[in-house]
Design a protein around this motif. Sequence first.
Motif, PDB file in Angstrom:
ATOM      1  N   GLY A 151       0.758  -1.237   0.000  1.00  0.00           N
ATOM      2  CA  GLY A 151       0.000   0.000   0.000  1.00  0.00           C
ATOM      3  C   GLY A 151       0.786   1.282   0.000  1.00  0.00           C
ATOM      4  O   GLY A 151       0.200   2.367   0.040  1.00  0.00           O
ATOM      5  N   LEU A 152       2.102   1.225  -0.065  1.00  0.00           N
ATOM      6  CA  LEU A 152       2.904   2.455  -0.087  1.00  0.00           C
ATOM      7  C   LEU A 152       2.889   3.089  -1.470  1.00  0.00           C
ATOM      8  O   LEU A 152       2.815   2.402  -2.488  1.00  0.00           O
ATOM      9  CB  LEU A 152       4.337   2.152   0.333  1.00  0.00           C
ATOM     10  N   VAL A 153       2.975   4.406  -1.497  1.00  0.00           N
ATOM     11  CA  VAL A 153       3.059   5.170  -2.740  1.00  0.00           C
ATOM     12  C   VAL A 153       4.357   5.970  -2.715  1.00  0.00           C
ATOM     13  O   VAL A 153       4.645   6.660  -1.730  1.00  0.00           O
ATOM     14  CB  VAL A 153       1.852   6.103  -2.915  1.00  0.00           C
ATOM     15  N   PHE A 154       5.132   5.887  -3.793  1.00  0.00           N
ATOM     16  CA  PHE A 154       6.431   6.557  -3.873  1.00  0.00           C
ATOM     17  C   PHE A 154       6.376   7.727  -4.847  1.00  0.00           C
ATOM     18  O   PHE A 154       5.867   7.589  -5.960  1.00  0.00           O
ATOM     19  CB  PHE A 154       7.510   5.570  -4.339  1.00  0.00           C
ATOM     20  N   TYR A 155       6.923   8.854  -4.423  1.00  0.00           N
ATOM     21  CA  TYR A 155       7.090   9.978  -5.336  1.00  0.00           C
ATOM     22  C   TYR A 155       8.144   9.634  -6.398  1.00  0.00           C
ATOM     23  O   TYR A 155       9.030   8.803  -6.154  1.00  0.00           O
ATOM     24  CB  TYR A 155       7.539  11.218  -4.572  1.00  0.00           C
ATOM     25  N   PRO A 156       8.095  10.289  -7.557  1.00  0.00           N
ATOM     26  CA  PRO A 156       9.093  10.027  -8.616  1.00  0.00           C
ATOM     27  C   PRO A 156      10.516  10.327  -8.144  1.00  0.00           C
ATOM     28  O   PRO A 156      10.755  11.265  -7.384  1.00  0.00           O
ATOM     29  CB  PRO A 156       8.680  10.989  -9.734  1.00  0.00           C
ATOM     30  N   GLY A 157      11.461   9.498  -8.598  1.00  0.00           N
ATOM     31  CA  GLY A 157      12.870   9.757  -8.341  1.00  0.00           C
ATOM     32  C   GLY A 157      13.364   9.363  -6.963  1.00  0.00           C
ATOM     33  O   GLY A 157      14.542   9.527  -6.658  1.00  0.00           O
ATOM     34  N   ARG A 158      12.479   8.822  -6.101  1.00  0.00           N
ATOM     35  CA  ARG A 158      12.905   8.465  -4.744  1.00  0.00           C
ATOM     36  C   ARG A 158      13.613   7.117  -4.737  1.00  0.00           C
ATOM     37  O   ARG A 158      13.357   6.258  -5.573  1.00  0.00           O
ATOM     38  CB  ARG A 158      11.713   8.433  -3.790  1.00  0.00           C
ATOM     39  N   ALA A 159      14.503   6.937  -3.751  1.00  0.00           N
ATOM     40  CA  ALA A 159      15.288   5.708  -3.646  1.00  0.00           C
ATOM     41  C   ALA A 159      15.224   5.170  -2.230  1.00  0.00           C
ATOM     42  O   ALA A 159      15.139   5.933  -1.261  1.00  0.00           O
ATOM     43  CB  ALA A 159      16.736   5.971  -4.058  1.00  0.00           C
TER      44      ALA A 159
END
Length: 414
Positions: free
Chosen positions: A364-372
Amino acid sequence: MRKVIIRDNRKIFPFNEPARDLRVMNKPLWLYQHDVLAPYCEEELEVNSFFEIPLDNKETLVYRDNLFFDQHFFEAFITEARRRNKPCRVAFSPEDKAITTYALLLQKGIHRQGGLYVADMWYFPEGIEEEAEPLVIETQAREIGFYHVPTYMAPPPGDLVYWVPLRSFLSIENWIHIYFANVPFGIFAEGARMEKEADKLSVKLRILLRSILERKHFLSCSELVKVGRNTQIDPTAIIQGPTYIGNNCTIGPGVVISNCLIGNNVNIMQGCQLLLSVVSDGCYLPFRAALFMSVLMENSMVAQNAVLQLSVVGRDSFVGAGVVFTDFNLLPKPVHVLHEGKLHSTGLPVLGCCVGHNCRIGSGLVFYPGRAVESDVVLVRSEERGVITHNIYYEESDHFKFRGGHKHRRLYPR
């Protein structure tokens, strides 16, 4: 010919491993280089610097071990270098779109010298010399992509395109170069070369005849879809080439695969969709997982209903159900990524995320673009952290909060 490999021991964040050990097209980079050079080189030497190379009269190729180059590029370079019979160094024109758009980002291995860009690969016909003339190799980049998309996602007139090289070369110094090497310069380039070959009438007729004999769609016949031994494919699956599937794989009902590389011992279950992606050995995708222009290194798993777009996942990592790696800034600015401790613009309107090795990403996690996410991290969705807005380091891992968290071992320290 002798090849001399200059070691580059810099660790690539978030994997915390040198580039040579990271997977490109389902092989560690060092093995990919070895296979490309095998027809040309009989002797190998590893050194830490140029000054350790023996001074003798042997025909010698020198390159840094973080370079990605395919057989088409190297064949063009070595053929012309031998024809000249002079010391040569790989160089590129400033008009080469694949190099200037992608290869120059966040790296120092390809740099300006006079009116050209030069890289750390040399050829010496009679032993090491101080000077080598630049040898320009054209990557023969072709514009391929998605046209007439909304202009808030792509510059007017709405063309989201890639400059895909027919001859690939990169200096891998950031995780985005792993993405470039596998997708635009890797499996996408395979498609571009197939498209160029298909311009020939003889190739068209061969593919057409094979599709008629097999009673399959033109793009699904065995000329374009290569399948390994003991692989089981459900009849309802749709697979379009160029696609390469390894040995001992299972492709379930309703799966859609287009222009992908699938390794050995891979399971892709019901309803999964894969486009322009690389799935390495031993990976597992349960039902309805989706990969678009993404990379999975070996023994990783992407659970049901997860969506990965323009992203990279390291080895032995788990991505939970319903996880979404977004790839587009809602505000009109390029995606930024971390490089050498600072955020830098990629200049790219779309780019996904990167997960290191041995990670566990909860559902269920959502990641912003470009994150590591750094290697060895465990992330669990909570009220405080449901959307990942920044890079996650090992010290922020959730396993420290749980009883028994010590059982999750750190395998890839900085």
